[in-house]
Design a protein around this motif. Structure first.
Motif, PDB file in Angstrom:
ATOM      1  N   LEU A  87      37.612 -59.006 -94.763  1.00 25.57           N
ATOM      2  CA  LEU A  87      38.089 -59.016 -96.139  1.00 25.57           C
ATOM      3  C   LEU A  87      39.366 -59.845 -96.141  1.00 25.57           C
ATOM      4  O   LEU A  87      40.327 -59.513 -95.435  1.00 25.57           O
ATOM      5  CB  LEU A  87      38.359 -57.585 -96.598  1.00 25.57           C
ATOM      6  CG  LEU A  87      38.802 -57.333 -98.043  1.00 25.57           C
ATOM      7  CD1 LEU A  87      37.731 -57.795 -99.030  1.00 25.57           C
ATOM      8  CD2 LEU A  87      39.101 -55.848 -98.252  1.00 25.57           C
ATOM      9  N   ALA A 104      34.879 -61.595 -99.112  1.00 27.38           N
ATOM     10  CA  ALA A 104      34.338 -60.583 -98.194  1.00 27.38           C
ATOM     11  C   ALA A 104      33.157 -61.195 -97.471  1.00 27.38           C
ATOM     12  O   ALA A 104      32.344 -61.909 -98.073  1.00 27.38           O
ATOM     13  CB  ALA A 104      33.897 -59.343 -98.957  1.00 27.38           C
ATOM     14  N   MET A 147      35.185 -53.803-100.099  1.00 26.24           N
ATOM     15  CA  MET A 147      33.876 -54.412 -99.899  1.00 26.24           C
ATOM     16  C   MET A 147      32.907 -53.340 -99.438  1.00 26.24           C
ATOM     17  O   MET A 147      33.288 -52.394 -98.737  1.00 26.24           O
ATOM     18  CB  MET A 147      33.944 -55.543 -98.866  1.00 26.24           C
ATOM     19  CG  MET A 147      34.443 -55.125 -97.492  1.00 26.24           C
ATOM     20  SD  MET A 147      34.394 -56.466 -96.258  1.00 26.24           S
ATOM     21  CE  MET A 147      32.643 -56.464 -95.835  1.00 26.24           C
ATOM     22  N   LEU A 156      31.835 -57.125-103.482  1.00 23.61           N
ATOM     23  CA  LEU A 156      33.291 -57.260-103.429  1.00 23.61           C
ATOM     24  C   LEU A 156      33.878 -56.639-104.689  1.00 23.61           C
ATOM     25  O   LEU A 156      33.495 -56.996-105.802  1.00 23.61           O
ATOM     26  CB  LEU A 156      33.674 -58.740-103.341  1.00 23.61           C
ATOM     27  CG  LEU A 156      35.161 -59.091-103.512  1.00 23.61           C
ATOM     28  CD1 LEU A 156      35.996 -58.498-102.377  1.00 23.61           C
ATOM     29  CD2 LEU A 156      35.331 -60.612-103.576  1.00 23.61           C
ATOM     30  N   ASN A 162      33.335 -54.931-109.648  1.00 29.58           N
ATOM     31  CA  ASN A 162      32.651 -56.021-108.946  1.00 29.58           C
ATOM     32  C   ASN A 162      31.908 -56.900-109.940  1.00 29.58           C
ATOM     33  O   ASN A 162      30.912 -57.533-109.623  1.00 29.58           O
ATOM     34  CB  ASN A 162      31.698 -55.489-107.863  1.00 29.58           C
ATOM     35  CG  ASN A 162      30.433 -54.887-108.449  1.00 29.58           C
ATOM     36  OD1 ASN A 162      30.462 -54.341-109.539  1.00 29.58           O
ATOM     37  ND2 ASN A 162      29.342 -54.977-107.709  1.00 29.58           N
TER      38      ASN A 162
END
Length: 297
Positions: A87, A104, A147, A156, A162
């Motif tokens: 990440l 990610a 993530m 992510l 997200n």
């Protein structure tokens, strides 16, 4: 403001450990020795709070790349040197057209053979000096990055969401990457440690690369993919600081918590693992303990 606005500026008010880890972006970082508990194969979640504001020594979210010569990544959590997962924040472009992206990655395998990487990327690309970095410019203070990977789909999350790719955003990728299959394992080629504030180099090597310039707090790793509701619960409880070892509402994944570093010590060269494991984090090259932590008003 898509969950990216003023509630994050300058930090948070309320409970939680009163310290964070300050990293200089040179050679200081933390590592937890290689162990299968924090290098799961069938699924994973990584969660962390970061503060990259320039006033706290960070590179910031509207970074201007001096002379276009300082392209680099800063890994919040990394095992990419051993395949694995990572990440990070990427800084690049030119001084006139800088790039800042949150990313990610997970290295996946099928039938024991490495098949490459899934990657989610969200961020901004300046297309002209007058064109700002859209939503990413609104990130400030403490930002929650997470993530998840469930054996097929990588996601992510930024401040609990997200799905930020709506409206006028400059982004070349998305926050969801689907392998198209299920049961696709995370692949680790070598037994490097799990790094916080960096990524490792080489087999069993504690040398660092891609170091963070800023503050890190409340890092956690699970051996399962948390759902949207659980991620949102963690983000929304930033003031009271949800104890991840205990179920609470939409969060009931405490049994899968494999590593949990709260940085509550405020001194010393090790950080306790608050999960039921003993994945102690060792600090290298004296990163600074900071009292600029989540309770900051």
């Amino acid at each position: 403001m898509l969950g990216l606005g003023n509630s994050l500026t300058g930090g948070f008010i309320g409970g939680g450990p009163p310290f964070s880890l300050g990293l200089s972006g040179t050679n200081d970082y933390g590592y937890a020795a290689h162990h299968s508990s924090i290098k799961p194969t069938s699924g994973i979640t990584v969660s962390s709070w970061v503060n990259l504001d320039a006033q706290y020594g960070g590179s910031g979210w509207t970074y201007v790349n001096p002379g276009g010569t300082n392209d680099h990544r800063e890994y919040i959590v990394g095992t990419i040197a051993s395949g694995g997962y990572g990440l990070n924040v990427f800084y690049g472009g030119t001084e006139a057209q800088p790039i800042v992206k949150i990313s990610a990655q997970v290295n996946v395998s099928e039938g024991g053979d490495t098949q490459g990487y899934l990657s989610c990327i969200w961020g901004g690309i300046v297309t002209s000096p007058s064109n700002p970095l859209h939503e990413i410019k609104d990130l400030s203070g403490w930002v929650h990055l997470a993530m998840t990977y469930d054996g097929g789909v990588l996601r992510l999350y930024i401040n609990g969401s997200n799905d930020l790719n709506t409206g006028a955003v400059d982004t070349s990728d998305g926050q969801v990457a689907d392998s198209g299959v299920t049961g696709k394992s995370i692949a680790y080629s070598i037994n490097t440690p799990v790094m916080i504030g960096s990524d490792a180099i080489g087999t069993g090597n504690l040398s660092n690369q891609h170091t963070v310039n800023g503050l890190i707090d409340e890092v956690a790793i699970w051996s399962t993919a948390l759902d949207q509701q659980a991620i949102t619960k963690i983000y929304n409880n930033r003031v009271a600081m949800l104890d991840l070892t205990t179920a609470s509402g939409d969060y009931d994944n405490q049994a899968s918590l494999e590593g949990y570093w709260r940085f509550a010590e405020g001194t010393g060269t090790t950080v306790a693992d608050s999960s039921s494991n003993s994945n102690v984090l060792t600090l290298v090259n004296n990163p600074a303990w900071s009292d600029v932590a989540l309770p900051l008003g």
